[in-house]
Design a protein around this motif. Sequence first.
Motif, PDB file in Angstrom:
ATOM      1  N   GLU A 192      16.323  -5.594 -35.088  1.00 51.65           N
ATOM      2  CA  GLU A 192      15.756  -4.333 -34.630  1.00 51.65           C
ATOM      3  C   GLU A 192      14.283  -4.238 -35.004  1.00 51.65           C
ATOM      4  N   ARG A 193      13.987  -4.602 -36.253  1.00 52.22           N
ATOM      5  CA  ARG A 193      12.617  -4.458 -36.741  1.00 52.22           C
ATOM      6  C   ARG A 193      11.616  -5.269 -35.908  1.00 52.22           C
ATOM      7  N   PHE A 194      12.026  -6.474 -35.510  1.00 52.28           N
ATOM      8  CA  PHE A 194      11.119  -7.332 -34.731  1.00 52.28           C
ATOM      9  C   PHE A 194      11.393  -7.234 -33.229  1.00 52.28           C
ATOM     10  N   ASN A 195      12.264  -6.288 -32.864  1.00 49.27           N
ATOM     11  CA  ASN A 195      12.577  -6.083 -31.456  1.00 49.27           C
ATOM     12  C   ASN A 195      13.094  -7.378 -30.803  1.00 49.27           C
ATOM     13  N   ILE A 196      14.045  -8.037 -31.485  1.00 47.06           N
ATOM     14  CA  ILE A 196      14.592  -9.300 -30.973  1.00 47.06           C
ATOM     15  C   ILE A 196      15.784  -8.992 -30.073  1.00 47.06           C
ATOM     16  N   LYS A 197      15.619  -9.315 -28.777  1.00 44.78           N
ATOM     17  CA  LYS A 197      16.709  -9.039 -27.829  1.00 44.78           C
ATOM     18  C   LYS A 197      17.284 -10.339 -27.283  1.00 44.78           C
ATOM     19  N   VAL A 232      15.041 -17.179 -25.934  1.00 44.51           N
ATOM     20  CA  VAL A 232      14.412 -17.470 -27.230  1.00 44.51           C
ATOM     21  C   VAL A 232      13.400 -16.408 -27.665  1.00 44.51           C
ATOM     22  N   HIS A 233      13.469 -16.052 -28.937  1.00 43.85           N
ATOM     23  CA  HIS A 233      12.433 -15.213 -29.557  1.00 43.85           C
ATOM     24  C   HIS A 233      11.757 -16.052 -30.646  1.00 43.85           C
ATOM     25  N   TRP A 234      10.424 -16.110 -30.607  1.00 45.04           N
ATOM     26  CA  TRP A 234       9.681 -16.897 -31.602  1.00 45.04           C
ATOM     27  C   TRP A 234       9.206 -16.007 -32.749  1.00 45.04           C
ATOM     28  N   ILE A 235       9.253 -16.541 -33.968  1.00 46.98           N
ATOM     29  CA  ILE A 235       8.633 -15.843 -35.104  1.00 46.98           C
ATOM     30  C   ILE A 235       7.635 -16.804 -35.768  1.00 46.98           C
ATOM     31  N   TYR A 236       6.411 -16.328 -35.929  1.00 47.77           N
ATOM     32  CA  TYR A 236       5.382 -17.081 -36.648  1.00 47.77           C
ATOM     33  C   TYR A 236       5.098 -16.360 -37.958  1.00 47.77           C
ATOM     34  N   ILE A 254       7.905 -12.547 -29.006  1.00 50.59           N
ATOM     35  CA  ILE A 254       7.296 -13.249 -30.131  1.00 50.59           C
ATOM     36  C   ILE A 254       6.892 -12.239 -31.198  1.00 50.59           C
ATOM     37  N   THR A 255       7.021 -12.639 -32.456  1.00 48.60           N
ATOM     38  CA  THR A 255       6.601 -11.786 -33.573  1.00 48.60           C
ATOM     39  C   THR A 255       5.676 -12.585 -34.476  1.00 48.60           C
ATOM     40  N   PHE A 256       4.512 -12.006 -34.788  1.00 50.64           N
ATOM     41  CA  PHE A 256       3.608 -12.595 -35.786  1.00 50.64           C
ATOM     42  C   PHE A 256       3.681 -11.704 -37.021  1.00 50.64           C
ATOM     43  N   THR A 257       4.180 -12.232 -38.111  1.00 53.68           N
ATOM     44  CA  THR A 257       4.392 -11.372 -39.289  1.00 53.68           C
ATOM     45  C   THR A 257       3.199 -11.389 -40.242  1.00 53.68           C
ATOM     46  N   GLY A 258       2.257 -12.364 -40.063  1.00 55.69           N
ATOM     47  CA  GLY A 258       1.247 -12.570 -41.098  1.00 55.69           C
ATOM     48  C   GLY A 258       1.887 -13.276 -42.282  1.00 55.69           C
ATOM     49  N   TYR A 259       1.200 -13.296 -43.398  1.00 55.14           N
ATOM     50  CA  TYR A 259       1.711 -14.004 -44.572  1.00 55.14           C
ATOM     51  C   TYR A 259       2.871 -13.236 -45.213  1.00 55.14           C
ATOM     52  N   LEU A 260       3.954 -13.934 -45.516  1.00 52.89           N
ATOM     53  CA  LEU A 260       5.091 -13.318 -46.215  1.00 52.89           C
ATOM     54  C   LEU A 260       5.521 -14.199 -47.372  1.00 52.89           C
ATOM     55  N   GLY A 262       8.585 -14.376 -50.968  1.00 52.16           N
ATOM     56  CA  GLY A 262       9.748 -13.800 -51.628  1.00 52.16           C
ATOM     57  C   GLY A 262      10.913 -13.520 -50.698  1.00 52.16           C
ATOM     58  N   SER A 263      11.582 -12.383 -50.915  1.00 52.12           N
ATOM     59  CA  SER A 263      12.824 -12.091 -50.185  1.00 52.12           C
ATOM     60  C   SER A 263      12.564 -11.858 -48.699  1.00 52.12           C
ATOM     61  N   GLU A 264      11.387 -11.337 -48.359  1.00 54.12           N
ATOM     62  CA  GLU A 264      11.067 -11.130 -46.930  1.00 54.12           C
ATOM     63  C   GLU A 264      11.061 -12.453 -46.186  1.00 54.12           C
ATOM     64  N   LEU A 265      10.409 -13.454 -46.802  1.00 51.45           N
ATOM     65  CA  LEU A 265      10.331 -14.777 -46.187  1.00 51.45           C
ATOM     66  C   LEU A 265      11.732 -15.400 -46.131  1.00 51.45           C
ATOM     67  N   ALA A 266      12.466 -15.288 -47.237  1.00 51.10           N
ATOM     68  CA  ALA A 266      13.804 -15.888 -47.308  1.00 51.10           C
ATOM     69  C   ALA A 266      14.723 -15.344 -46.214  1.00 51.10           C
ATOM     70  N   SER A 267      14.629 -14.028 -45.942  1.00 54.09           N
ATOM     71  CA  SER A 267      15.529 -13.439 -44.944  1.00 54.09           C
ATOM     72  C   SER A 267      15.188 -13.921 -43.534  1.00 54.09           C
ATOM     73  N   ILE A 268      13.914 -14.262 -43.290  1.00 59.08           N
ATOM     74  CA  ILE A 268      13.535 -14.761 -41.957  1.00 59.08           C
ATOM     75  C   ILE A 268      13.992 -16.212 -41.769  1.00 59.08           C
ATOM     76  N   TYR A 269      13.841 -17.033 -42.813  1.00 62.72           N
ATOM     77  CA  TYR A 269      14.371 -18.409 -42.728  1.00 62.72           C
ATOM     78  C   TYR A 269      15.866 -18.377 -42.391  1.00 62.72           C
ATOM     79  N   ALA A 270      16.596 -17.468 -43.057  1.00 64.10           N
ATOM     80  CA  ALA A 270      18.050 -17.419 -42.898  1.00 64.10           C
ATOM     81  C   ALA A 270      18.444 -16.875 -41.519  1.00 64.10           C
ATOM     82  N   LEU A 271      17.561 -16.062 -40.938  1.00 60.68           N
ATOM     83  CA  LEU A 271      17.822 -15.474 -39.616  1.00 60.68           C
ATOM     84  C   LEU A 271      17.656 -16.506 -38.500  1.00 60.68           C
ATOM     85  N   ALA A 272      16.699 -17.435 -38.701  1.00 58.92           N
ATOM     86  CA  ALA A 272      16.323 -18.368 -37.626  1.00 58.92           C
ATOM     87  C   ALA A 272      17.447 -19.344 -37.293  1.00 58.92           C
ATOM     88  N   ASP A 273      17.500 -19.720 -36.017  1.00 59.19           N
ATOM     89  CA  ASP A 273      18.465 -20.742 -35.590  1.00 59.19           C
ATOM     90  C   ASP A 273      17.884 -22.132 -35.792  1.00 59.19           C
TER      91      ASP A 273
END
Length: 386
Positions: A192-197, A232-236, A254-260, A262-273
């Motif tokens: 939801e936060r990154f609007n991934i559909k 596909v939804h891309w995250i950078y 596509i989502t550009f998060t900027g630098y992340l 700790g836990s924010e980064l860890a949750s994105i790694y775990a989300l990715a396929d």
Amino acid sequence: MKIALFTDTFAPQVNGVARTLQRLVHHFEHRKVPYQLFVPETIQQTDVYSHHIHSFFSLPFFLYPECRMALPNPFTIRQQIDAFKPDLIHITTPFNIGLSGLHYGKKLNIPMVGSYHTHFDHYLKYYKLTFMSEGLWKFMKWFYSHFNMTFVPSKETKAHLVRRGFTNIDLWTRGVDCFQFSPKHKDTSLYERFNIKKKYVLLFVGRMAPEKDLETLQAVMEQLPERIKNEVHWIYVGDGPLLQEYKENFTQNITFTGYLAGSELASIYALADLFVFPSTTETFGNVVLEALASGTPAIVANAGGVTEIVTHEQTGIICEAKSPTSFISAIERLLSDEILRLQMGYEARKYARSQSWETIFDNLLLQYEKAYSMSHSDMKLVSSHH
């Protein structure tokens, strides 16, 4: 054994070297190894190690703004070294602070080790500065010739330096924290936060800069077959000189998060396929190991240290460097075969769990002992000849 660490990059700067050294310092604390740090001053210097840190005024380095060029005060350094009396000096960068460490190591006859972290010669190509290459190598060879041992993060890096005539090279690989990076940290609220559909999330983590071969990734994004593009939804994740341009060029799915971190980064790694990383300039590639720890298979180039982290067809796919079609067919294959993808994710996690920082740093402490005793046997030889 008392260690003096000289480095031109340290936390809170954002790069693999700074983060590895920060972990090393934690390990010194954990093992009660007395140490002193000589680092560039940064705006938000962490005071955790304040009684161990000596920092010096610094400016950003043009080739790599995250690395700082410090203006060390020789008088202060000499005073601190005389007071601390280190058994060994570890120098991690060939810039101003590294050079100061080298100067006093030679002058005061203190055994020294070096570590080599960055292929600056590869970077020159991306900034149209190849004419500087030979001069750079001459300097690097001179700089690293003073150490009892030079530590490198991968066999590929070792071979690269041996070809250039470097000697006494030893492996010091990198680990990963499998509690911090884990499939358990998948956070579905990010959809939801990154609007991934879309059905799949593809991830890149790293500096948004030319030397990460983002041109290849851009071509992959543009040339993906329509049916896959639509799923596909891309995250950078990352900051750097190309971020703005990419934000302007790519606006759909596509989502550009900027630098992340700790836990924010860890949750994105775990989300990715899938983790897609086309860089050919890595001496190691910490982010690839973090992705594997998160159970995310990695698609990487067949160049640099990353090839020693990913086992082809087992924890990911190794593609032809700079070849968008090679990356595209790997992405197609893994997205169309869920069982294979999950199997690779499982193997990736299993491999990452065997790469613990603790073992790697304990091994480094043993290598320190070895380098120290090399110096002392050399000194005995010298005195027996007199």
